[in-house]
Design an enzyme around this catalytic site. Structure first.
Site, PDB file in Angstrom:
ATOM      1  N   LYS A  11       2.642 -36.719 -36.728  1.00  0.00           N
ATOM      2  CA  LYS A  11       3.523 -36.321 -36.246  1.00  0.00           C
ATOM      3  C   LYS A  11       3.544 -35.908 -34.688  1.00  0.00           C
ATOM      4  O   LYS A  11       4.101 -36.675 -33.930  1.00  0.00           O
ATOM      5  CB  LYS A  11       4.139 -35.791 -37.408  1.00  0.00           C
ATOM      6  CG  LYS A  11       5.535 -36.158 -38.417  1.00  0.00           C
ATOM      7  CD  LYS A  11       6.160 -35.394 -38.507  1.00  0.00           C
ATOM      8  CE  LYS A  11       7.223 -34.938 -38.410  1.00  0.00           C
ATOM      9  NZ  LYS A  11       7.802 -33.942 -39.597  1.00  0.00           N
TER      10      LYS A  11
ATOM     11  N   TYR B 197      14.189 -30.854 -25.552  1.00  0.00           N
ATOM     12  CA  TYR B 197      15.830 -30.611 -23.709  1.00  0.00           C
ATOM     13  C   TYR B 197      14.519 -29.598 -22.785  1.00  0.00           C
ATOM     14  O   TYR B 197      14.000 -28.424 -23.265  1.00  0.00           O
ATOM     15  CB  TYR B 197      16.884 -30.056 -24.281  1.00  0.00           C
ATOM     16  CG  TYR B 197      17.326 -29.971 -23.122  1.00  0.00           C
ATOM     17  CD1 TYR B 197      18.014 -31.102 -22.787  1.00  0.00           C
ATOM     18  CD2 TYR B 197      17.376 -28.583 -22.890  1.00  0.00           C
ATOM     19  CE1 TYR B 197      19.065 -30.307 -21.088  1.00  0.00           C
ATOM     20  CE2 TYR B 197      18.625 -28.095 -21.610  1.00  0.00           C
ATOM     21  CZ  TYR B 197      18.914 -29.449 -20.919  1.00  0.00           C
ATOM     22  OH  TYR B 197      19.853 -29.082 -20.084  1.00  0.00           O
TER      23      TYR B 197
ATOM     24  N   THR C  36      -1.226 -24.414 -34.072  1.00  0.00           N
ATOM     25  CA  THR C  36      -2.669 -23.316 -33.996  1.00  0.00           C
ATOM     26  C   THR C  36      -2.754 -23.032 -32.532  1.00  0.00           C
ATOM     27  O   THR C  36      -3.631 -21.897 -33.240  1.00  0.00           O
ATOM     28  CB  THR C  36      -3.201 -24.559 -34.240  1.00  0.00           C
ATOM     29  OG1 THR C  36      -2.823 -25.670 -32.937  1.00  0.00           O
ATOM     30  CG2 THR C  36      -3.327 -25.070 -35.420  1.00  0.00           C
TER      31      THR C  36
ATOM     32  N   ARG D 114     -14.602 -24.952 -35.844  1.00  0.00           N
ATOM     33  CA  ARG D 114     -15.063 -25.596 -34.723  1.00  0.00           C
ATOM     34  C   ARG D 114     -16.163 -24.823 -34.610  1.00  0.00           C
ATOM     35  O   ARG D 114     -17.008 -23.177 -34.439  1.00  0.00           O
ATOM     36  CB  ARG D 114     -14.168 -25.734 -33.499  1.00  0.00           C
ATOM     37  CG  ARG D 114     -13.953 -26.698 -33.363  1.00  0.00           C
ATOM     38  CD  ARG D 114     -13.022 -27.249 -32.504  1.00  0.00           C
ATOM     39  NE  ARG D 114     -11.555 -26.822 -32.069  1.00  0.00           N
ATOM     40  CZ  ARG D 114     -11.073 -26.455 -30.754  1.00  0.00           C
ATOM     41  NH1 ARG D 114     -11.263 -27.978 -30.455  1.00  0.00           N
ATOM     42  NH2 ARG D 114     -10.024 -25.358 -31.049  1.00  0.00           N
TER      43      ARG D 114
ATOM     44  N   TYR E 108      -6.277 -37.343 -36.940  1.00  0.00           N
ATOM     45  CA  TYR E 108      -6.535 -36.994 -35.402  1.00  0.00           C
ATOM     46  C   TYR E 108      -6.332 -38.417 -34.909  1.00  0.00           C
ATOM     47  O   TYR E 108      -6.122 -38.682 -34.006  1.00  0.00           O
ATOM     48  CB  TYR E 108      -7.489 -35.772 -35.294  1.00  0.00           C
ATOM     49  CG  TYR E 108      -7.375 -35.823 -34.224  1.00  0.00           C
ATOM     50  CD1 TYR E 108      -7.180 -34.807 -33.681  1.00  0.00           C
ATOM     51  CD2 TYR E 108      -8.494 -35.451 -33.227  1.00  0.00           C
ATOM     52  CE1 TYR E 108      -6.613 -33.824 -32.572  1.00  0.00           C
ATOM     53  CE2 TYR E 108      -8.512 -34.891 -32.233  1.00  0.00           C
ATOM     54  CZ  TYR E 108      -8.223 -34.462 -31.301  1.00  0.00           C
ATOM     55  OH  TYR E 108      -8.011 -33.286 -30.647  1.00  0.00           O
TER      56      TYR E 108
HETATM   57  N1  UDP Z   1     -20.811 -27.877 -37.328  1.00  0.00           N
HETATM   58  C1  UDP Z   1     -21.451 -27.084 -38.194  1.00  0.00           C
HETATM   59  N2  UDP Z   1     -21.508 -25.946 -38.063  1.00  0.00           N
HETATM   60  C2  UDP Z   1     -20.690 -25.157 -38.347  1.00  0.00           C
HETATM   61  C3  UDP Z   1     -19.420 -26.082 -37.225  1.00  0.00           C
HETATM   62  C4  UDP Z   1     -19.095 -27.161 -37.664  1.00  0.00           C
HETATM   63  O1  UDP Z   1     -22.980 -27.459 -38.009  1.00  0.00           O
HETATM   64  O2  UDP Z   1     -20.099 -24.559 -38.466  1.00  0.00           O
HETATM   65  C5  UDP Z   1     -21.379 -29.443 -36.461  1.00  0.00           C
HETATM   66  C6  UDP Z   1     -19.923 -30.038 -37.256  1.00  0.00           C
HETATM   67  O3  UDP Z   1     -20.229 -30.391 -38.523  1.00  0.00           O
HETATM   68  C7  UDP Z   1     -20.095 -30.875 -35.857  1.00  0.00           C
HETATM   69  C8  UDP Z   1     -20.527 -30.635 -34.962  1.00  0.00           C
HETATM   70  O4  UDP Z   1     -20.573 -28.778 -35.320  1.00  0.00           O
HETATM   71  O5  UDP Z   1     -21.102 -32.031 -36.634  1.00  0.00           O
HETATM   72  C9  UDP Z   1     -19.633 -29.932 -33.935  1.00  0.00           C
HETATM   73  O6  UDP Z   1     -18.196 -29.958 -34.604  1.00  0.00           O
HETATM   74  P1  UDP Z   1     -16.825 -29.443 -34.381  1.00  0.00           P
HETATM   75  O7  UDP Z   1     -15.909 -28.767 -35.434  1.00  0.00           O
HETATM   76  O8  UDP Z   1     -16.657 -28.298 -33.598  1.00  0.00           O
HETATM   77  O9  UDP Z   1     -15.904 -30.558 -34.163  1.00  0.00           O
HETATM   78  P2  UDP Z   1     -16.537 -31.618 -33.961  1.00  0.00           P
HETATM   79  O10 UDP Z   1     -17.384 -32.186 -32.381  1.00  0.00           O
HETATM   80  O11 UDP Z   1     -17.378 -32.678 -34.955  1.00  0.00           O
HETATM   81  O12 UDP Z   1     -14.973 -32.050 -33.910  1.00  0.00           O
END
Ligand code: UDP
Length: 315
Positions: A92, A63, A36, A187, A146
């Site tokens: 993993k 290593y 990633t 995200r 996770y």
């Molecule tokens: N979220 C959203 N729209 C998006 C992406 C994420 O409303 O396009 C929301 C998601 O459901 C969560 C929050 O934003 O409630 C943060 O999501 P993210 O994936 O950044 O990480 P998390 O905090 O859930 O690990």
């Protein structure tokens, strides 16, 4: 000056750590398998004599020649979309990868800092979250790969400290943002900014009443490095306690980008935590009054500029 290994050093947070450590004059060895992470994130460091890169998966034997003073273990998929697509790799790297890296720390007598997460608190029943809260995690849900990997990683890290005397530190990272996040990592920050800049609908999951607290990456890096060199042996939350709903956040990004995007609602992902806010009293106490200094609006403005440039490059 120290010789420091950063696993996941080509990722978002990893590359910011490499950059800061190099700027301080340290020698940096970066390991990444680009699952990633991205070569683009570390390309600027290759001219630096004190930077070395090893392309490797840390779930296999690691290593590293020569002495090591410290290890920052940041290798892991970290976006909910990534760990849904890469469930086995996520488990993993948190388990086998952490074991390998702890073995390396023991061998080299290096101190090691584990990147843990607010996800160890799951969908929390205590708010804001303090380090002594044990969490509310669904082990078999889609996020469990996770959450449980990181919980195991914390457990084995504490075991190496207690059984082998390895000097270990654990940071529990809350939502962090900044330049070098992948535009398509799924995200909320890259999604909202890219959508707003392109004039597409901004996708709020659920009613947007769930909360998050967003920390700018330079503040996080400062907290991590203070913790690395501190003498605090148990987990410490590092994040920005300014909490807001996802809907408020969407509106803030639309305003800061000057976008005409509309907000649309999409289904809430399974086990999406309803609230999240770090209690940073411990960080303040043991990390010399560490607290975020970059306002969310300012961090967002810098991040928006980064994404704007990326979108123009690809146009
Ligand atoms: N979220 C959203 N729209 C998006 C992406 C994420 O409303 O396009 C929301 C998601 O459901 C969560 C929050 O934003 O409630 C943060 O999501 P993210 O994936 O950044 O990480 P998390 O905090 O859930 O690990």
């Amino acid at each position: 000056m120290a010789r420091i290994l950063v696993t996941g050093g080509a990722g978002f947070i990893g590359s910011h750590l490499c950059e800061r450590l190099l700027a301080e004059g340290n020698e940096v060895i970066c390991i990444d398998n680009f699952l990633t992470g991205s070569p683009d994130n570390i390309a600027p460091f290759f001219g630096n004599q004190r930077f070395q890169f090893i392309q490797q998966d840390v779930t296999n034997f690691v290593y590293v020649p020569g002495k090591l003073d410290a290890i920052l273990h940041f290798a892991s998929p970290a976006s909910p979309i990534d760990y849904l697509e890469l469930p086995i790799q996520t488990l993993k790297v948190g388990s086998l990868g952490t074991h390998k890296v702890l073995g390396l720390a023991k061998e080299k007598r290096a101190r090691i800092l584990l990147a843990s997460t607010s996800e160890v608190y799951g969908d929390p029943l205590v708010h804001p979250q303090k380090e002594d809260y044990w969490g509310n995690v669904n082990p078999i849900g889609p996020r469990g790969v996770y959450d449980e990997a990181k919980r195991f990683a914390e457990a084995i890290t504490m075991a190496y400290q207690r059984a082998h005397g390895v000097v270990t530190r654990i940071v529990r990272i809350f939502n962090t943002f900044g330049p070098r996040m992948r535009m398509r990592d799924g995200r909320v920050v890259p999604n909202f900014i890219a959508q707003a800049l392109r004039g597409e609908d901004v996708t709020v999951y659920g009613d947007g009443g769930q909360t998050r607290s967003f920390c700018y990456v330079s503040d996080l890096v400062e907290g991590i490095l203070r913790l690395l060199w501190s003498d605090h042996p148990t987990p410490v939350n590092v994040g920005n306690p300014r909490e807001m709903t996802v809907l408020e956040f969407a509106k803030m990004i639309i305003e800061l980008t000057g976008s005409k995007s509309a907000i649309v609602h999409k289904p809430l992902p399974v086990d999406d935590p309803k609230v999240r806010q770090p209690d940073i009293a411990l960080a303040r106490r043991v990390l010399n009054d560490w607290h975020p200094v970059v306002p969310v609006e300012e961090g967002l403005a810098r991040t928006i500029e980064h994404f704007r440039a990326k979108i123009q490059e690809s146009a």
